[in-house]
Design a protein around this motif. Structure first.
Motif, PDB file in Angstrom:
ATOM      1  N   ARG A  92       0.823  -1.223   0.000  1.00 33.20           N
ATOM      2  CA  ARG A  92       0.000   0.000   0.000  1.00 33.20           C
ATOM      3  C   ARG A  92       0.853   1.267   0.000  1.00 33.20           C
ATOM      4  O   ARG A  92       0.350   2.359  -0.279  1.00 33.20           O
ATOM      5  CB  ARG A  92      -0.951  -0.005   1.199  1.00 33.20           C
ATOM      6  N   GLU A  93       2.150   1.124   0.308  1.00 34.69           N
ATOM      7  CA  GLU A  93       3.054   2.279   0.351  1.00 34.69           C
ATOM      8  C   GLU A  93       3.934   2.388  -0.885  1.00 34.69           C
ATOM      9  O   GLU A  93       4.895   3.149  -0.906  1.00 34.69           O
ATOM     10  CB  GLU A  93       3.931   2.211   1.610  1.00 34.69           C
ATOM     11  N   ILE A  94       3.613   1.641  -1.928  1.00 39.78           N
ATOM     12  CA  ILE A  94       4.409   1.672  -3.156  1.00 39.78           C
ATOM     13  C   ILE A  94       3.719   2.542  -4.202  1.00 39.78           C
ATOM     14  O   ILE A  94       2.515   2.414  -4.424  1.00 39.78           O
ATOM     15  CB  ILE A  94       4.659   0.247  -3.681  1.00 39.78           C
ATOM     16  N   ARG A  95       4.481   3.438  -4.819  1.00 38.96           N
ATOM     17  CA  ARG A  95       3.952   4.419  -5.756  1.00 38.96           C
ATOM     18  C   ARG A  95       4.594   4.255  -7.134  1.00 38.96           C
ATOM     19  O   ARG A  95       5.696   3.703  -7.249  1.00 38.96           O
ATOM     20  CB  ARG A  95       4.244   5.843  -5.240  1.00 38.96           C
ATOM     21  N   PRO A  96       3.942   4.766  -8.176  1.00 39.37           N
ATOM     22  CA  PRO A  96       4.522   4.686  -9.528  1.00 39.37           C
ATOM     23  C   PRO A  96       5.841   5.447  -9.621  1.00 39.37           C
ATOM     24  O   PRO A  96       5.962   6.564  -9.096  1.00 39.37           O
ATOM     25  CB  PRO A  96       3.453   5.341 -10.412  1.00 39.37           C
ATOM     26  N   GLY A  97       6.822   4.856 -10.262  1.00 40.06           N
ATOM     27  CA  GLY A  97       8.112   5.509 -10.441  1.00 40.06           C
ATOM     28  C   GLY A  97       8.103   6.407 -11.663  1.00 40.06           C
ATOM     29  O   GLY A  97       7.071   6.952 -12.047  1.00 40.06           O
TER      30      GLY A  97
END
Length: 394
Positions: A92-97
């Motif tokens: 849930r804490e991973i975002r698009p690079g």
């Protein structure tokens, strides 16, 4: 811990390892920071580390861990099952690079929407830094350590804009300007978010003078590059032996075969060049002279996360007698790297507590091509690590 390339083999293994440590389902084997010299140092509990990150692929931590289990025989079903709730929380804490500055090979892997929306590197840095800063603020962390574990990039040509921060800042604002590799964009994003940055890959990352200048201006720490996990680790132990016994190393040839995504990326000649550069420097720096050194890297898909290295050492002894030594190394790429990522997070967080800025030279122990470090044999690097972390440096 904020991982660039969070859902790759290394990132997913780190996440699974942290979750397993939190649940007391894993031993501390492989963690340098768990060794006796550091027992009384106030390092963060590895089981309490929280993970976020950037990713350009739709793969998740859970799907990546399952793929490593199914294809490479790593972990076991029960461990993944027990750790799944924590992996979901990390996910849930991973975002698009970002794809800005990305190589052709890496861009071909991307399948997350919205990666092309920034018109300049400055815009990308602002968004990426905002993701990291939000993570730190929302979860009320004192420190976030940003570590680059994404796919390797080709070497980057230096330009005038790389010389100082003022010039680079102006270049970053230009629309569609390809002034930095993506790893360097992530490095600047980490610094603008007020976080230390560690480059565990041979990618350009923090190697740009203007970026190091910016880190010093902001009072932030950094280190890299290219984690020392396998063949080069063995080289950094054996090469000092030849030097201390006054045996002349005439040639040192190594051949590496590996699978997984790292192998696929390194199958590209330009990207492979950056890896060979860091792997090929260690021997001559330790033994001196001008030995013939060769490093080969070949992609063998069936090996998946396993890598094999064969080295041949031709050396000269007393009375001009030529002799040789050979060794073979076989290990799992992700299993070797993951505990070092946890170590680096713990040691870098300690530096944050101490208010240290600039290159973390004592962490040269972990890298093939450590920034601003002269010693390259593992024994000297180990001594420096222990003395610094334990506060015994002169």
């Amino acid at each position: 811990m904020w991982l660039i390339g969070a859902c790759g083999g290394v990132g997913s293994t780190v996440a699974l390892g942290v979750a397993a440590l939190a649940k007391r389902r894993a031993a501390l084997t492989g963690l340098v920071s768990a060794l006796p010299p550091f027992r009384d140092v106030p390092l963060v509990d590895p089981g309490r580390i929280v993970i976020g990150g950037h990713e350009i692929r739709s793969e998740t931590l859970i799907s990546a861990a399952n793929a490593l289990h199914q294809r490479a025989g790593l972990f076991d079903d029960d461990l993944i099952r027990v750790c799944t709730p924590q992996l979901r929380a990390f996910q849930r804490e991973i975002r698009p690079g970002t794809l800005l500055g990305g190589s052709r090979v890496v861009r071909a892997m991307a399948d997350v929407g919205g990666l092309e929306r920034e018109k300049s590197a400055a815009e990308a840095i602002e968004r990426l830094a905002g993701d990291i800063a939000s993570f730190k603020k929302r979860l009320r962390f004192d420190h976030v350590v940003v570590i680059h574990v994404a796919s390797s990039e080709p070497p980057m040509s230096r330009t005038a804009a790389h010389a100082d921060w003022g010039g680079l800042k102006r270049a970053l604002a230009r629309r569609r300007a390809s002034v930095l590799a993506s790893s360097s964009i992530y490095a600047l994003a980490a610094f603008e978010a007020g976080c230390p940055f560690i480059n565990f890959t041979p990618s350009p990352g923090i190697g740009v003078p203007a970026i190091q200048q910016r880190a010093r201006e902001l009072g932030l720490a950094y280190m890299g590059s290219d984690g020392k996990t396998g063949e080069t680790l063995v080289k950094s132990v054996l090469a000092p032996m030849f030097a201390m016994r006054h045996l002349e190393v005439m040639s040192w040839v190594g051949q590496n075969i590996l699978g997984n995504r790292d192998g696929a990326v390194l199958d590209d000649p330009r990207t492979r060049e950056s890896k060979i550069r860091t792997k090929d420097r260690v021997v001559s720096r330790i033994v001196g002279g001008k030995p013939v050194t060769r490093v080969g890297i070949e992609y063998v898909p069936s090996l998946d996360d396993w890598k094999v290295a064969w080295d041949f050492i031709h050396f000269r002894g007393f009375l001009n007698t030529k002799m040789s030594m050979q060794f073979t190394w076989c290990g799992s790429d992700s299993i070797l790297a993951a505990p070092l990522i946890i170590d680096l997070t713990r040691f870098a967080a300690l530096e944050c507590q101490r208010g240290i800025a600039g290159p973390m030279r004592h962490l040269g122990f972990f890298f093939k091509d450590p920034i601003d470090v002269d010693e390259h044999d593992l024994f000297s690097q180990w001594q420096r690590l222990v003395e610094h972390v334990c506060g015994r440096e002169s």
